[in-house]
Write a protein that holds these residues in place. Structure first.
Motif, mmCIF file in Angstrom:
data_model
loop_
_atom_site.group_PDB
_atom_site.id
_atom_site.type_symbol
_atom_site.label_atom_id
_atom_site.label_comp_id
_atom_site.label_asym_id
_atom_site.label_seq_id
_atom_site.Cartn_x
_atom_site.Cartn_y
_atom_site.Cartn_z
ATOM 1 N N HIS A 344 -1.840 3.991 -9.816
ATOM 2 C CA HIS A 344 -1.081 3.249 -8.801
ATOM 3 C C HIS A 344 -0.248 2.213 -9.539
ATOM 4 O O HIS A 344 -0.750 1.158 -9.921
ATOM 5 C CB HIS A 344 -2.064 2.587 -7.814
ATOM 6 N N HIS A 376 7.157 2.529 -3.786
ATOM 7 C CA HIS A 376 6.951 2.517 -2.334
ATOM 8 C C HIS A 376 7.782 3.576 -1.620
ATOM 9 O O HIS A 376 8.836 3.983 -2.103
ATOM 10 C CB HIS A 376 7.312 1.146 -1.770
ATOM 11 N N GLU A 415 3.486 5.461 -3.379
ATOM 12 C CA GLU A 415 2.582 4.697 -2.534
ATOM 13 C C GLU A 415 3.240 4.717 -1.164
ATOM 14 O O GLU A 415 4.214 4.013 -0.911
ATOM 15 C CB GLU A 415 2.361 3.253 -2.984
ATOM 16 N N SER A 440 -1.201 3.928 1.959
ATOM 17 C CA SER A 440 -1.651 2.561 2.200
ATOM 18 C C SER A 440 -1.145 2.027 3.533
ATOM 19 O O SER A 440 -0.079 2.423 4.006
ATOM 20 C CB SER A 440 -1.127 1.608 1.115
ATOM 21 N N HIS A 442 0.487 -1.063 5.287
ATOM 22 C CA HIS A 442 1.270 -2.255 4.954
ATOM 23 C C HIS A 442 1.801 -2.948 6.202
ATOM 24 O O HIS A 442 2.518 -3.929 6.120
ATOM 25 C CB HIS A 442 2.472 -1.889 4.074
ATOM 26 N N HIS A 470 -5.762 0.086 -1.497
ATOM 27 C CA HIS A 470 -6.210 -1.215 -0.969
ATOM 28 C C HIS A 470 -6.564 -1.162 0.515
ATOM 29 O O HIS A 470 -5.911 -1.776 1.367
ATOM 30 C CB HIS A 470 -5.201 -2.337 -1.252
ATOM 31 N N ARG A 508 -6.113 -9.213 -4.538
ATOM 32 C CA ARG A 508 -6.656 -8.291 -3.535
ATOM 33 C C ARG A 508 -8.145 -8.015 -3.739
ATOM 34 O O ARG A 508 -8.949 -8.206 -2.840
ATOM 35 C CB ARG A 508 -5.909 -6.946 -3.596
ATOM 36 N N ASP A 531 -2.408 -1.215 -9.627
ATOM 37 C CA ASP A 531 -1.293 -1.523 -8.722
ATOM 38 C C ASP A 531 -0.288 -2.419 -9.451
ATOM 39 O O ASP A 531 0.245 -3.375 -8.894
ATOM 40 C CB ASP A 531 -1.848 -2.225 -7.462
HETATM 41 ZN ZN ZN Z 1 0.452 -1.490 -1.452
#
Ligand code: ZN
Ligand code: DGT
Ligand code: CA
Ligand code: CA
Length: 586
Positions: A344, A376, A415, A440, A442, A470, A508, A531
């Motif tokens: 990631h 992303h 992601e 994920s 968000h 996450h 996180r 990440d």
């Molecule tokens: Zn993320």
């Protein structure tokens, strides 16, 4: 002004500019600067004082470096003051409530005339907020929850803030005190607790006074709480407390054990020592009958003398570990060296700072065998998420770099947002082309428990979603986790062959330790990812390792401990069959 405070100014500027509808490019420049500054290994104050060129810091250009200098030198920033003056007072407090953000804050202000936390609470109570289009009752409840969370927020520092401070102080003391033999952080920081009350340092030196004097004389110290022959305590700005103990080498093990804690662990260990006719304190073990003192230069020999297996600091919670150590049931926990790949990672294609080539070189430098480039997806507008067209260019570049770097296997990844309704941000025809898909949450983080659980499980049922990133979306001390049925999610993970991420980014730490332990018990494949948004953040893997260790994970619980050939076999297997491959290699 410390780095945290400077970063906050830039973060606020970005938010205010977003409310004004400023260009995304400009907003992002301030966000990137804030993120860089938070993670910077040295204090900007020191760099300005030493006349270092701030423009050499990646992500900091001329305009921002001038603003930093102004902030450091005058504690103020004229540009920021002018910008703030264009908004009602209190708007920044509003914007900082998680779940609000610039866009919603602006609506509250323009449509409801809400400009303070108090008037926001009123608008929730009388239902005006819930009646706004696209906000609704759920959002209102979530905002109310975040407000009360912010009120009860403790004075404890998130580990992401404490760790770099501790590291800097240790470096500063080392460079000033040639007499130092060993110096290390102890306490909650060494145990990798999520939040840290104060920073405890343990040191051995031929000249203790030199070290204690150096601590109280450090430029960042604002107050001295104690300054004796063996210990000193000081405050840095923001009431950050540092406790330092200096002892002789022959006591180091005992002192380190004592100051690592936690308190419950120490009490249980002391009770056990008592049962052997010994009394335990920070100088060693005293024989109760004749008063003889046994000293311990390292922790291992102390645990061994008490008939216990060595207990790694991350396990010292005073719950399971002492009985386990007595019965030699503490497993070989996962270590940094076990990690063979990172799955990631962001680049400047989306909201990362560094170009893809730089991230790849940094991964090779760190000895990784594989790296997934996961910028992303299109739904993350503010993070410059990739349209399907850009994703296809992105994939070409990953493949090209992979050809040119035989030392590492690069995976085309994403992601991807799990949208509020549980649908995904790219169609299956696109996902099928990718090697690795992180999915994920968000957005819409305030959904109720059932909706959120169904939303995440729906994403896991997609055959191309390899891992959930996450999971809880929390930011330690800043944003509360989502509400969801985590047991149901972990069971669905096992059933669908979807891995769960241990996100190592220190803000996180998501999954957190207790969730990791539960996922491990259920048999969920876990992945430790950094990440990373910058090349240095690849080094954050130690935070993820520590969380996995706190969850009692061994290498065979973690997918990315697989060597490349085994990992590729895992990847080439349809999800529903992957557990078999994982268990065979683990
Ligand atoms: Zn993320
Ligand atoms: P924190 O600072 O609140 O995040 O948590 P800790 O665990 O770092 O606690 P701190 O700084 O008060 O003390 C460091 C360690 O020293 C603690 O984990 C255990 C040990 N310690 C402190 N007070 C006592 C005590 O009264 N008895 C014993 N046996 N150990 C103590
Ligand atoms: Ca402490
Ligand atoms: Ca302390």
């Amino acid at each position: 002004m410390n780095n945290g405070q400077i970063a906050e100014v830039f973060e606020n500027i970005a938010g205010l500019l977003e409310m004004q509808g400023e260009k995304v490019f400009t907003i992002r420049a301030y966000q990137r600067a804030a993120r860089t500054i938070e993670r910077l290994p040295s204090e900007l104050e020191d760099m300005v004082r030493e006349e270092k060129d701030l423009k050499e810091i990646p992500g900091i250009g001329k305009a921002i470096s001038e603003k930093i200098a102004e902030l450091v030198n005058t504690n103020e920033l004229a540009y920021y003051d002018r910008l703030k003056a264009e908004f009602p007072e209190g708007i920044l407090d509003l914007m900082q409530i998680p779940g609000l953000g610039p866009k919603t804050t602006r609506r509250l202000w323009k449509e409801l005339d809400v400009t303070s936390v108090e008037s926001l609470e009123e608008s929730i109570k009388d239902g005006r907020l819930a009646s706004l289009p696209r906000l609704g009752k759920k959002t209102a409840e979530n905002i109310a929850r975040q407000i009360s969370f912010a009120r009860t927020k403790s004075q404890r520092m998130p580990i992401a803030r404490a760790m770099p401070i501790a590291t800097r102080i240790i470096e500063a003391l080392r460079s000033r005190c040639p007499g130092i033999q060993q110096i290390q952080y102890a306490g909650s920081l060494r145990r990798y607790e999520e939040t840290i009350g104060d920073i405890d340092l343990v040191c051995t030196s031929g000249s203790p006074q030199e070290v204690l004097d150096a601590l109280v004389a450090l430029p960042n110290v604002v107050d001295v709480l104690g300054h004796g022959d063996t210990k000193a305590s000081v405050y840095l700005s923001d009431r950050i407390q540092i406790d330092l103990r200096v002892v002789d080498d022959r006591h180091y093990g005992s002192l380190m054990q004592y100051f690592t804690g936690n308190l419950q662990h120490n009490i249980q260990l002391r009770d056990h020592a008592n049962s052997l006719g010994l009394s335990l304190n920070e100088y060693g073990l005293t024989h109760v009958d004749d008063g003889k003192l046994e000293e311990f230069a390292d922790e291992e020999s102390l645990y061994e003398r008490l008939g216990l297996q060595y207990v790694p600091p991350e396990l010292r919670t005073g719950v399971w570990e002492i009985p386990a150590a007595l019965e030699h049931r503490i497993p070989g926990l996962v270590e940094i060296a076990d990690i063979k790949g990172d799955l990631h990672d962001h680049t400047d294609w989306s909201d990362g700072r560094d170009p893809m080539e730089v991230m790849v070189a940094a991964a090779i430098d760190r000895g990784l065998q594989y790296l997934a480039i996961t910028d992303h997806s299109v739904g993350r507008g503010i993070a410059n998420g990739l349209s399907i067209e850009r994703l296809s260019e992105h994939m070409k570049m990953v493949r090209d770099l992979d050809d040119r770097n035989p030392g590492i296997r690069l995976l085309c990844g994403t992601e991807m947002d799990i949208r509020a309704d549980g649908t995904l941000d790219y169609p299956d025809s696109v996902l099928q082309e990718l090697d690795w898909v992180v999915a994920s949450v968000h957005s819409a983080m305030g959904q109720d428990r059932q909706t959120m659980t169904e939303r995440i499980i729906a994403a896991m049922r997609n055959p191309y979603v390899d891992v959930v990133g996450h999971l809880t979306t929390r930011l330690i001390g800043e944003r509360q986790p989502i509400e969801a049925d985590f047991d149901a999610i972990f069971k669905a993970a096992l059933e669908t062959g979807t891995a769960m991420e241990i996100n190592a980014s220190p803000e996180r730490l998501d999954l957190k330790d207790s969730h990791i332990a539960r996922a491990r018990e259920i048999g969920v494949p876990l992945v430790i990812n950094t990440d990373a948004h910058t090349e240095e953040s690849l080094d954050n893997v130690h935070y993820g390792i520590a969380m996995a260790r706190r969850g009692w994970c061994e290498p065979h619980h973690i997918v990315n401990t697989l060597e490349l050939p085994e990992f590729l076999e895992f990847l080439d297997t349809p999800k529903s069959e992957r557990m078999k491959v994982f268990l065979r290699h683990a």
